[in-house]
Design an enzyme around this catalytic site. Structure first.
Site: not given
Ligand code: BES
Ligand code: ZN
Ligand code: MN
Length: 498
Positions: A276, A287, A350
């Site tokens: 990230k 998370d 997931r």
């Molecule tokens: N934990 C994140 C989602 C998230 C983002 C929760 C901001 C709380 C605040 C999740 O694991 C994630 O990174 N999701 C990605 C998925 C993508 C790579 C398909 C996302 O939402 O960008």
């Molecule tokens: Zn996550």
């Molecule tokens: Mn993630």
């Protein structure tokens, strides 16, 4: 010094001094106890209300300092809105709002729980007390100095005067159990990731044993034996061992199938090799908000001795980049036997849930499964922080969750699941891939989960917008709001007990 809030119930005839709080509706009519209290001051209430523009609106307050002739230091008038129209949630919020209005200097307050309509019932009084409890929470165990401008001295004693204090005390007991559960979840979400790693989280869940919950912790070795290749891959780059915690509460009939609650517990999500961006990454300590809510819920159910069989399952991992981390391109075999091509290691939640859902269904054959997960940023694009995303294969369960949401203020909004969306996660190399394209990100994530639930009635709550970085409200000022505990407790209470 830990914060303390002492709530006591006493009869309406008790003496009132110091800081007093009375309730009025939009007719500005106080109840008989408050009227008697105000009598020496003539039409003080109406004059002060006019001077301040106070109209008794629900959740509004009028503050009268050192009111003449009453022998009080302060009188706070709390508005209850149109007579007879206040909802349960309005009463809870009124209690919460009051905590926000109490001056720092006053440690003690007496609230006359009565309006022009008469005394609040025991249940209604307990609703108000729940609001006090929810709002009082603060997470400051890592602050070594206290700033002057912070809300409240952290020592309060609030006496609630009610018609039947015994019944009110009893009604409050169950709500107190729920408030304790909410605070458990809040603490977990707020804790920093260096402290709350998977083993520490599992250790804290172990405290549920004191309430009669049977707690089992599975480590990596056990999970490997079960074939949990999806969950284990996520934690592969972490120095910490991944953990699966199973919490069983058996308050219902012997042998009756349990309700299953399942939580994503990514103790820290760096994104892994699909790292990230740095900005805001500290928020990824939250998370594990889904898992926190499950632990909080199990606490609530056990503490109030809910007449239900329930099982909580949480998958605790840390998603880190490392030489041994999983990679984009990897193909994993999940416990279900289905294979998953990794496109993005940041779509890790997931993967954790895939194995948890399969395991829960296989082992417990539950009546239904509800999972909570801070799963996608996309759900926040769709719904902001107002609603959690709800995805379900069962209309009755979805409707029940919608209702419980309106009653508790933890609102959900249903999103679609269809074969067309499901196609978007087909992979050229494996049974599926772990991300869809740019579009419909929250939905393709839910479609992914659905491939692991079979025909079990199931609901997925995407709580990325609600479980962390919470919007400040009458009922919560904390970053981790404990979202979901009250929602699910309500669902259980209203539909699955007795
Ligand atoms: N934990 C994140 C989602 C998230 C983002 C929760 C901001 C709380 C605040 C999740 O694991 C994630 O990174 N999701 C990605 C998925 C993508 C790579 C398909 C996302 O939402 O960008
Ligand atoms: Zn996550
Ligand atoms: Mn993630």
């Amino acid at each position: 010094m830990p914060d303390t809030l002492k709530i006591t119930f006493a009869p309406l005839s008790s003496p009132v001094s110091g800081l007093a709080v009375i309730l009025v509706g939009s007719d500005l009519r106080p109840g008989p106890t408050a009227s008697a209290l105000l009598a020496p001051a003539g039409d003080l209430l109406n004059r002060a209300a006019a001077a301040d523009g106070f109209k008794g609106k629900a959740g509004s307050f009028l503050d009268i300092v050192a009111p003449d002739k009453l022998g009080l230091d302060r009188l706070i008038v709390a508005g209850c809105g149109k007579p007879g129209e206040a909802s349960e949630l309005d009463r809870v919020k009124l209690g919460g709002g009051l905590i926000g209005r109490l001056p720092d200097a006053a440690g003690e307050a007496t609230v006359v729980l009565e309006t022009g309509e008469g005394a609040l019932s025991a249940e209604e009084a307990a609703d108000f007390a729940l609001g006090l409890r929810l709002r009082f929470y603060a997470f400051d165990r890592y602050k070594t100095k206290r700033k002057d401008n912070e809300e409240g001295p952290r020592k309060r004693q609030i006496t609630l005067l009610t018609a039947d204090e015994k019944a009110a005390r009893k009604a409050f007991r169950a709500r107190e159990a729920v408030a304790d559960g909410v605070d458990v979840a809040r603490d977990l979400v707020n804790e920093p990731p260096n402290v709350l790693h998977p083993q520490e989280f599992a250790r804290r869940a172990g405290a549920l044993a004191d309430l009669g919950v049977e707690v089992e912790v599975l480590g990596e070795k056990e999970m490997k034996k079960l074939g949990m290749g999806a969950l284990l891959a996520v934690g592969q780059g972490s120095a910490r061992d991944s953990q699966l915690v199973v919490m069983q509460w058996e308050g219902g009939k012997d042998g009756e199938a349990p309700l299953a609650f399942i939580g994503k517990g990514v103790c820290f999500d760096t994104g892994g090799i699909s790292l990230k961006p740095g900005e805001g990454m500290q928020d990824m300590k939250g998370d594990m908000g889904g898992a926190a809510a499950v632990v909080g819920l199990m606490h609530a159910l056990a503490a109030r001795k809910a007449k239900v069989n329930a099982v909580g399952l949480i998958g605790l991992v840390e998603n880190m980049p490392d030489g041994s981390a999983y990679r984009p391109g990897d193909i994993l075999t999940s416990m279900s036997g289905q294979t998953i091509e990794i496109i993005n290691t940041d779509a890790e939640g997931r993967l954790v849930l895939a194995d948890l859902l399969w395991y829960a269904k296989d082992r417990f054959k539950p009546k239904f499964m509800i999972n909570l997960a801070t799963l996608t940023g996309a759900i926040m694009v769709a719904l902001g922080q107002e609603h959690a995303g709800l995805f379900s294969n069962d209309d009755a369960l979805a409707t029940a969750l919608g209702r419980a949401g309106l009653e508790t203020g933890e609102k959900v909004w249903r999103m679609p699941l269809t074969a067309e969306y499901d196609k978007l996660i087909d992979s050229q190399f494996a049974d599926m891939k772990n991300t869809g394209g740019r579009q419909a990100g929250a939905i393709t994530a839910a479609q992914f989960l659905q491939r692991f639930v079979d025909t079990t009635p199931w609901a997925h709550l995407d709580v990325a917008g609600t479980a962390m970085n919470s919007v400040k409200s009458d009922l919560n000022r904390s970053w981790g709001g404990g979202w979901g505990v009250r929602l699910l407790d309500r669902l259980v209470r209203d539909r699955h007990e007795g």
